[in-house]
Enzyme design. Structure first.
Site, PDB file in Angstrom:
ATOM      1  N   CYS A 313      -5.321  96.753  59.348  1.00 11.02           N
ATOM      2  CA  CYS A 313      -5.834  98.124  59.384  1.00 11.02           C
ATOM      3  C   CYS A 313      -5.426  98.858  60.651  1.00 11.02           C
ATOM      4  CB  CYS A 313      -7.362  98.124  59.234  1.00 11.02           C
ATOM      5  SG  CYS A 313      -8.208  97.038  60.404  1.00 11.02           S
ATOM      6  N   HIS A 794     -12.733  96.492  62.271  1.00 15.22           N
ATOM      7  CA  HIS A 794     -11.966  97.273  61.304  1.00 15.22           C
ATOM      8  C   HIS A 794     -11.634  98.631  61.901  1.00 15.22           C
ATOM      9  CE1 HIS A 794     -10.495  98.578  57.445  1.00 15.22           C
ATOM     10  NE2 HIS A 794     -11.404  99.529  57.336  1.00 15.22           N
TER      11      HIS A 794
END
Length: 834
Positions: A313, A794
């Site tokens: 990510c 994340h």
């Protein structure tokens, strides 16, 4: 049904269509007819050899797939006994009753799309048959890069079970490391026996070092060392000097704990949060991802997501922001046809090809289409009415940009800021001629250093690509609320009650900006006025303002127990930013400059003792300082001399030496020292830059010239680097003065000038080129991080497009309802007119 295709296209580009469609087909052809048909393609057919990368599931030029897909890019709804065209390496479950499949392989010839069923031993030439078999039998190149398969190849060190560790009381701090025998602060290794921190060797990936870790092993015999900076909850890079290879240490946690590094306390749960932090972190995850809101999916050009490859990510967030910038769009997508036409024989290993492919995938809209009516009906009938957004898979791009990098090539979570700088470096190294879209980020920093005792000053400049903003925790506006929360949290932990709702520190942006502008102490400052070490302070200002300003909030740190920590703060980042007051002023009236006197150099009494081998051993030179100076545009050999003659006192002092010696005739000549082989060139020996009488291989010259450089540049660079392609490209980049003779490059530079910005060019020809203008900016994007550290959690990205904010959360792209601008980690601003 699985399909494979061996593509041939004598036209030099990627060929014609990319789908597996039926095509006209040659029907039943005689062996002679097939042979005649294949004659034009025979010179382009290669048989994969051991070690070659064979990409069978992904096109090198596009994200088109052999799978039959719906308009949204997803596979059509499952129907019993339906035949699907699947990727050769699809890892999904094909054993369910929803599928019936069979293997089929065809040789497809573009651009006329002739299909030849395989096997066809009787009619196809032997070379073609052998090539087809080798392609079909080859394994995925990605599997070699998966950390699990890589670790399986490593052997447990024979020293791990009975490693001797000295009870010498050594405790390793979480930062501030330096080699015990020189001033290097990178590529450092911790010896697991006595805790000594020493530098490694100079490697092909530009990780500098003087080999003191190996010298220590030869002297003491302590066999194992771990590389600092690679320690994560999952392990670290361990090297055995005695076994001369990377190894596994199953007792690494215990060996590190001996020196105060508690690796087990760094352990994370599956979602990237530590167990005792689950409750406080939930709100951060929900707020940043805008959970609980009905976010409307976005489709079309510029609204394509990227699949998560397992902690990729950080890459997706950075690339979404990069390709929202017009200069990158024009460079790679606008020039897509030209880049593809000049793509090398192996386009999977060409940076510009892969950037163009990724940019087209994100911006074309071909891979971001709303679901068809049939798909919606199927989802409603199954009560699964969740619009599917497939996005593109950046496997090939990640494999290339991360190769040879110990961190980005792994599947571990990484720092988005570090990847941004890594990408900028790749753009710089792979520019076509003088075209360089990363110019929009580059700016010059003026650093003012003052000796606290003599009050004299020195002004130096360096190049940078982002503004690092400290978190001014002491300026929190809700201190009373924070104190009350901390007391309640501790009581809850002690009594094992549920933790209270998180109270986040609210920090004014003005306080962070003030902290940035305040003076910092300079470590190991040597005052030329006092001819001795003294206290010094440094102040940084902008000598130029970039066209696009990237601001990083310095949220991440380490505790004394080595556990990564993050400042979970809310900062009122402005939509409009004015930093004109941070413009550099230069030497002010009444200020007295520090004299241009270099620190004393200590020469070994008997340097001949260091010449035990045929090649001489270079003196200690801080290569990190060398690289910082080289990035400013100075010749590499001049940078090495500057750092050496100023006693490794840092790039600021070395910069001053460069300014005072630029007019000397041997300024850019390699360093030569009496006693070190007389007139032998140190730089030539250290870097393999040996003059060659023979011409470099023509195929390597062709590769460099295909990138837009001149032939004479390519030949000169290859001769200077012993025909090493990667080092030759670095050499060209570090000798920009050669480009002045290139009329085409000069023309392209002129075209790059932005109407709203002036090109600053130093009076010296090899100074840094930057785009300067007003210091007023507007926010257009930001990257946010969720989790306790850069090694877990994340990343998502928010970008303002067409007057509205859009959230890019891996493959999901939606209209943002409440963009959390106060919780970002990296912010992207563009200049606005005054």
């Amino acid at each position: 049904m699985q399909r494979a295709a061996l593509f041939g296209s004598p036209g030099g580009g990627p060929g014609g269509g990319s789908g597996p469609g039926p095509g006209p087909g040659p029907g039943k052809m005689a062996a002679g007819d097939l042979g005649e048909l294949l004659v034009p393609y025979m010179p382009t057919i290669r048989v994969p050899r051991s070690g070659d990368r064979v990409y069978k599931a992904e096109c090198a030029f596009s994200y088109d797939s052999p799978k039959v897909t719906g308009a949204s890019g997803g596979v059509l709804p499952k129907r019993r006994n339906t035949k699907l065209f699947l990727d050769l390496e699809m890892t999904g479950d094909l054993n369910s009753d929803d599928y019936e499949y069979e293997d089929e392989a065809k040789l497809v010839i573009f651009p006329d799309h002739y299909e030849i069923a395989l096997p066809n031993i009787e009619e196809l030439p032997a070379l073609v048959t052998i090539a087809c078999d080798a392609v079909l039998n080859s394994k995925s190149p990605y599997r070699k890069q998966e950390p699990d398969s890589w670790e399986n190849e490593l052997q447990v060190s024979k020293h791990a079970n009975n490693l001797m560790q000295l009870d010498n009381g050594v405790r390793i701090p979480p930062s501030g490391w330096k080699c015990a025998k020189c001033d290097l602060r990178e590529n450092l290794w911790l010896n697991l026996t006595d805790g000594t921190i020493l530098c490694g060797k100079w490697f092909f990936d530009n990780m500098g070092g003087n080999g003191h870790a190996l010298d220590h092993y030869k002297e003491m015999g302590y066999p194992l060392a771990v590389k600092l900076g690679t320690i994560t909850p999952d392990g670290a890079d361990v090297y055995s000097f005695q076994e001369e290879e990377s190894v596994l240490d199953p007792h690494l946690a215990k060996h590190l704990a001996h020196f105060g590094i508690d690796m087990l306390q760094m352990h994370s749960t599956e979602n990237g949060t530590r167990d005792n932090d689950v409750k406080p972190r939930i709100s951060e995850w929900e707020v940043i991802q805008e959970s609980g809101m009905k976010l409307k999916p976005m489709y079309g050009s510029g609204y394509t997501g990227m699949k998560n490859l397992g902690n990729s990510c950080y890459l997706s967030a950075v690339m979404q922001a990069i390709f929202s910038i017009p200069e990158f769009q024009r460079m790679y997508v606008g020039n897509l046809a030209r880049i593809f036409d000049y793509s090398p024989l192996d386009p999977t290993q060409d940076f510009n090809t892969q950037m163009a492919k990724l940019g087209h995938g994100l911006l074309s809209g071909q891979y971001s289409k709303p679901p068809m009516k049939s798909e919606l009906i199927e989802q409603v009938m199954k009560e699964e009415h969740k619009p599917q957004q497939n996005g593109i898979s950046p496997c090939m791009f990640k494999a290339f940009v991360s190769k040879s990098h110990p961190e980005f090539s792994s599947n571990r979570q990484q720092d988005a800021q570090e990847f941004f700088l890594h990408l900028v470096n790749l753009v710089e190294r792979n520019r076509i001629g003088s075209e360089n879209p990363s110019d929009v980020f580059r700016f010059v920093v003026e650093e003012r250093i003052q000796c606290c005792q003599s009050r004299k000053v020195r002004y130096t400049e360096r190049v940078d690509y982002l503004m690092q903003l400290p978190v001014a925790m002491e300026a929190a506006t809700n201190k009373d609320e924070l104190i009350a929360y901390e007391l309640t949290r501790r009581e809850a932990e002690t009594s094992r009650r549920p933790l209270p709702e998180l109270v986040r520190a609210r920090i004014p942006f003005s306080a962070c900006l003030q902290a940035f502008s305040e003076p910092d102490n300079v470590e190991d400052f040597w005052s030329s006025a006092l001819q001795a070490k003294s206290a010094g302070v440094k102040t940084s200002r902008f000598a130029s303002f970039p066209e696009y300003l990237v601001v990083q909030i310095k949220k991440f740190t380490f505790g004394l127990d080595w556990v990564p920590k993050k400042f979970d703060v809310s900062i009122d980042m402005p939509d409009l930013l004015d930093i004109n007051h941070l413009r550099a002023t230069g030497l002010q009236p009444g200020e007295e400059e520090l004299p241009d006197i270099a620190p004393p150099i200590v020469i070994p009494d008997d340097p001949k003792d260091r010449l035990m081998n045929h090649y001489m051993e270079p003196p200690d030179i801080d290569e990190s300082s060398v690289m910082q100076l080289a990035e400013m545009g100075f010749p590499l050999e001049a940078c090495r001399k500057a750092v050496y003659y100023t006693g490794n006192m840092g790039p600021e002092v070395a910069f001053n030496w460069i300014i005072g010696h630029m007019e000397e005739p041997d300024f850019a000549e390699p360093l030569s020292l009496p006693g070190f082989g007389g007139s032998a060139a140190l730089g030539a020996t250290a870097f393999g830059a040996i003059g060659l009488d023979n011409q470099p291989p023509e195929e390597i010259v062709a590769i460099i010239t295909s990138m837009g450089f001149q032939r004479n540049q390519a030949i000169q660079a290859l001769k200077a680097t012993n025909n090493n392609l990667e080092r030759a490209l670095d050499w060209i980049f570090s000798h920009p003065e050669l480009e002045e003779d290139n009329e085409f490059a000069a023309h392209m530079m002129e075209m790059e000038n932005n109407a709203n910005a002036n090109i600053i060019s130093e009076s010296k020809p090899d100074g840094p080129r930057v785009k300067d203008g007003s210091g007023r900016y507007e926010l257009f994007g930001f990257i946010s991080h969720m989790g306790p550290s850069t090694m877990s959690g994340h990343y998502v990205c928010h970008i303002k497009k067409e007057g509205r904010w859009v959230i890019y959360n891996d493959h999901k792209v939606c209209a943002s309802e409440r963009p959390p601008k106060d919780l970002g980690y990296m912010y992207f601003y563009h200049r606005i007119s005054s």
